[in-house]
Design a protein around this motif. Sequence first.
Motif, mmCIF file in Angstrom:
data_model
loop_
_atom_site.group_PDB
_atom_site.id
_atom_site.type_symbol
_atom_site.label_atom_id
_atom_site.label_comp_id
_atom_site.label_asym_id
_atom_site.label_seq_id
_atom_site.Cartn_x
_atom_site.Cartn_y
_atom_site.Cartn_z
ATOM 1 N N GLN A 142 -4.987 2.047 2.927
ATOM 2 C CA GLN A 142 -4.195 0.872 2.564
ATOM 3 C C GLN A 142 -2.831 1.329 2.075
ATOM 4 O O GLN A 142 -2.719 2.326 1.367
ATOM 5 N N SER A 143 -1.797 0.584 2.411
ATOM 6 C CA SER A 143 -0.467 0.970 1.951
ATOM 7 C C SER A 143 -0.208 0.518 0.518
ATOM 8 O O SER A 143 0.630 1.105 -0.163
ATOM 9 N N CYS A 144 -0.928 -0.490 0.022
ATOM 10 C CA CYS A 144 -0.771 -0.975 -1.351
ATOM 11 C C CYS A 144 -2.141 -1.248 -1.967
ATOM 12 O O CYS A 144 -3.082 -1.620 -1.265
ATOM 13 N N GLY A 147 3.999 -6.381 -7.518
ATOM 14 C CA GLY A 147 2.879 -6.371 -8.442
ATOM 15 C C GLY A 147 1.815 -5.338 -8.121
ATOM 16 O O GLY A 147 0.894 -5.143 -8.904
ATOM 17 N N GLN A 148 1.926 -4.691 -6.972
ATOM 18 C CA GLN A 148 0.938 -3.697 -6.580
ATOM 19 C C GLN A 148 1.561 -2.309 -6.584
ATOM 20 O O GLN A 148 2.776 -2.160 -6.636
ATOM 21 N N LEU A 149 0.695 -1.304 -6.513
ATOM 22 C CA LEU A 149 1.141 0.073 -6.357
ATOM 23 C C LEU A 149 1.145 0.353 -4.861
ATOM 24 O O LEU A 149 0.123 0.214 -4.200
ATOM 25 N N PHE A 160 -3.153 4.870 0.493
ATOM 26 C CA PHE A 160 -4.222 5.008 -0.490
ATOM 27 C C PHE A 160 -5.555 4.851 0.259
ATOM 28 O O PHE A 160 -5.807 3.824 0.886
ATOM 29 N N VAL A 161 -6.378 5.868 0.190
ATOM 30 C CA VAL A 161 -7.673 5.836 0.860
ATOM 31 C C VAL A 161 -8.726 5.457 -0.169
ATOM 32 O O VAL A 161 -8.887 6.150 -1.178
#
Length: 136
Positions: A54-56, A105-107, A132-133
């Motif tokens: 995921q990218s976020c 709001g996300q990383l 992000f895995v």
Amino acid sequence: MTSPAKLPLATAIASSLAVVAVSGCATSTIGASPERGEARLAEMLAGRTAGEPQSCISAFAANRLTVIDETAVVYDAGDTIYVARPDNPRSLDSQDVLVIERTGGQLCKQDFVRTVDRTLGFTTGVVFLDDFVPYR
């Protein structure tokens, strides 16, 4: 570059909170090496299965973020652990503080991440994270 004194108050406060929140998150590893980092990561992920990258991610608690020297940034969300590897693993050192400037709001992997010397406070580098895995 805009000086901190010229930034809007909310931005200055958010930046300060990011530094304070992340400053205590990293754990120290004396004599770090990529092999030790990979071994530590493997131990954290034992028994878990990787999911779709995921990218976020929703990452609200900075105290759940861990830097594994020369390996990855790990976010522990309870049942799921997210692992983001940098394009240059040597850029990660748990002796540095990660300063993350979020764009929302996300990383996200697109967020600006730099490292700051824990003692002297100067910037030591920039970290470019991959997806992000999730491991469940």
